[in-house]
Design an enzyme around this catalytic site. Structure first.
Site, PDB file in Angstrom:
ATOM      1  N   HIS A 101      15.194 -52.003 -28.912  1.00  0.00           N
ATOM      2  CA  HIS A 101      14.705 -53.216 -28.797  1.00  0.00           C
ATOM      3  C   HIS A 101      15.167 -54.019 -29.928  1.00  0.00           C
ATOM      4  CE1 HIS A 101      11.494 -51.394 -31.506  1.00  0.00           C
ATOM      5  NE2 HIS A 101      11.431 -52.815 -31.813  1.00  0.00           N
ATOM      6  N   ASP A 131      14.038 -46.063 -26.209  1.00  0.00           N
ATOM      7  CA  ASP A 131      14.040 -46.912 -27.267  1.00  0.00           C
ATOM      8  C   ASP A 131      14.959 -46.484 -28.188  1.00  0.00           C
ATOM      9  OD1 ASP A 131      13.478 -49.549 -28.322  1.00  0.00           O
ATOM     10  OD2 ASP A 131      11.865 -48.785 -29.326  1.00  0.00           O
ATOM     11  N   GLY A 214      10.440 -55.518 -38.465  1.00  0.00           N
ATOM     12  CA  GLY A 214      11.465 -55.589 -39.236  1.00  0.00           C
ATOM     13  C   GLY A 214      12.060 -54.067 -39.580  1.00  0.00           C
ATOM     14  N   ASN A 215      10.716 -52.954 -39.628  1.00  0.00           N
ATOM     15  CA  ASN A 215      10.776 -51.691 -39.756  1.00  0.00           C
ATOM     16  C   ASN A 215      11.280 -50.827 -38.662  1.00  0.00           C
ATOM     17  OD1 ASN A 215       8.159 -51.929 -42.099  1.00  0.00           O
ATOM     18  ND2 ASN A 215       9.865 -50.493 -42.514  1.00  0.00           N
ATOM     19  N   SER A 216      11.548 -51.650 -37.535  1.00  0.00           N
ATOM     20  CA  SER A 216      11.735 -50.875 -36.375  1.00  0.00           C
ATOM     21  C   SER A 216      13.313 -50.191 -36.406  1.00  0.00           C
ATOM     22  CB  SER A 216      11.755 -51.712 -35.228  1.00  0.00           C
ATOM     23  OG  SER A 216      10.558 -51.919 -34.617  1.00  0.00           O
ATOM     24  N   GLY A 271      11.378 -43.585  -6.178  1.00  0.00           N
ATOM     25  CA  GLY A 271      11.716 -44.632  -5.339  1.00  0.00           C
ATOM     26  C   GLY A 271      10.505 -45.410  -4.898  1.00  0.00           C
ATOM     27  N   MET A 274       5.226 -50.059  -6.973  1.00  0.00           N
ATOM     28  CA  MET A 274       3.633 -49.569  -7.441  1.00  0.00           C
ATOM     29  C   MET A 274       2.826 -51.019  -8.035  1.00  0.00           C
ATOM     30  SD  MET A 274       4.506 -46.764  -9.852  1.00  0.00           S
ATOM     31  CE  MET A 274       5.924 -47.104 -10.911  1.00  0.00           C
TER      32      MET A 274
END
Length: 372
Positions: A101, A131, A214-216, A271, A274
């Site tokens: 992200h 991620d 910003g730590n991500s 497939g 939902m």
């Protein structure tokens, strides 16, 4: 006996009586005012615990110069920023781990090292569901490589610290310290790719070390200076404080190596289309037909099957529209995020067991999983 001797004996007797009374009175006072001074002695065996706190400066030094600030651009304009760290070098290239992200939708990515050198990085690959993203730069720019540890060996209460670039570049390479507050925490998040947002459940390490925007993508390290996770998520509200989350390093490296080897990250799929029952309950007018249906079968949690994709393995296994999935492999599923979590623990070719409610009755369906 003379009168003088009688008087002396009487005097001594009176003194003894007074001394005795004063002693008794003093003893009574001790018992009255200090009841715990004299009592039963209890011997208790305590576990010896040695606690020392000399700071973590040496551990921070081991990781610090491997950490980079990640800045992304779209049409030459700044888009987003985050953190990453160098985790290995190979054949003249250095590989940097960060979050998907952080770099999603970026046209250009630059990384800045602790010596202020800024270099354009290549996006080796990324994966929205884990991620995880991998960047690469020329090895000549590298100051330090992070030492990799084990999240599996970490224990609750262990000291950990995060290094990152919270808020903006003015606070780059900030160090925050805390402990491991929890392991194997399942956290519901929404992962974005392009215009698509997908609910997911992620297995994480919980820490009370401050994790801010910003730590991500930055490292979560133990007191030996070994990286045990990638900081990824911060749970915050007016009533919640000190809850940060990191992806275990073993999971991150597994996906990173797949991307570096040029392989596609493959996952099994059912497939199906939902709707979470929780969404139906929250929006009864929008989902009027489904709302009446769940009231009729008296179900308050699970996922309603609304449609099938072409060549759906779930349909071939016997799943039907309006089936309500309540369990996967015996695990309760309250949302599509949990369904994906248990689904993605499988590999293509595995058999997965679904427990569904159909016409008010519970039914078990075994699905042979295929690749999308």
């Amino acid at each position: 006996m003379t009168e003088k001797k009688k008087n002396l004996t009487l005097k001594h007797g009176m003194i003894l009586i007074v001394v005795f009374l004063l002693g008794a009175l003093s003893l009574y006072g001790i018992f009255y005012f200090f009841p715990n001074v004299i009592g039963t002695t209890v011997t208790k065996l305590e576990k010896d615990v040695t606690i020392t706190d000399e700071g973590i400066a040496e551990a921070v030094d081991k990781v610090y110069d491997s950490v980079v600030v990640v800045n992304t651009y779209v049409n030459n304009d700044p888009s987003s920023s985050g953190t990453g760290f160098v985790y290995k070098t190979d054949e003249g290239k250095a590989y940097i781990l960060t979050n998907n992200h952080v770099i999603v939708d970026a046209e250009d990515v630059y990384v800045k090292f602790t010596d202020e050198t800024t270099v354009k990085a290549e996006i080796v690959g990324s994966d929205v569901y884990s991620d995880i993203a991998v960047l690469s730069v020329d090895e000549k720019y590298i100051i330090s490589i992070a030492e990799i540890g084990s999240s599996e060996d970490a224990r609750l209460g262990d000291t950990v610290f995060a290094i990152g670039a919270p808020i903006d570049s003015a606070y780059s390479w900030s160090v925050t310290r805390g402990i491991i507050s929890g392991k194997d925490r399942l956290v519901e998040v929404e992962l974005t790719s392009g215009n698509t947002t997908t609910p997911m459940v992620v297995n994480t390490i919980q820490t009370d070390a401050a994790i801010n925007s910003g730590n991500s993508g930055g490292p979560l390290a133990n007191s030996n200076g070994e990286v045990i996770g990638i900081t990824s998520i911060k749970l915050a509200s007016e009533t919640i404080e000190g809850m940060g989350f990191a992806i275990p390093i073993e999971t991150a490296i597994e996906y990173a190596e797949t991307l570096i080897n040029g392989e596609e990250v493959t996952r099994p799929y059912l497939g199906i289309y939902m709707i979470d029952i929780s969404n139906v309950i929250m929006n009864p007018f929008y989902y009027r037909d489904y709302y009446e249906y769940i009231k009729e079968v008296n179900i308050t949690s699970g996922i309603i099957v609304t449609e099938f994709e072409k060549n759906s393995p779930a349909k071939e296994a016997g799943l039907e529209i309006n089936d309500i999935i309540i369990k996967v492999d015996g695990n309760n599923v309250s949302s599509s995020g949990y369904l994906r979590y248990y689904l993605y623990k499988h590999k293509v070719g595995d058999e997965m067991t679904l427990t569904v409610i159909r016409d008010g009755k519970e039914k078990t369906i075994k699905v042979m999983l295929t690749e999308n």
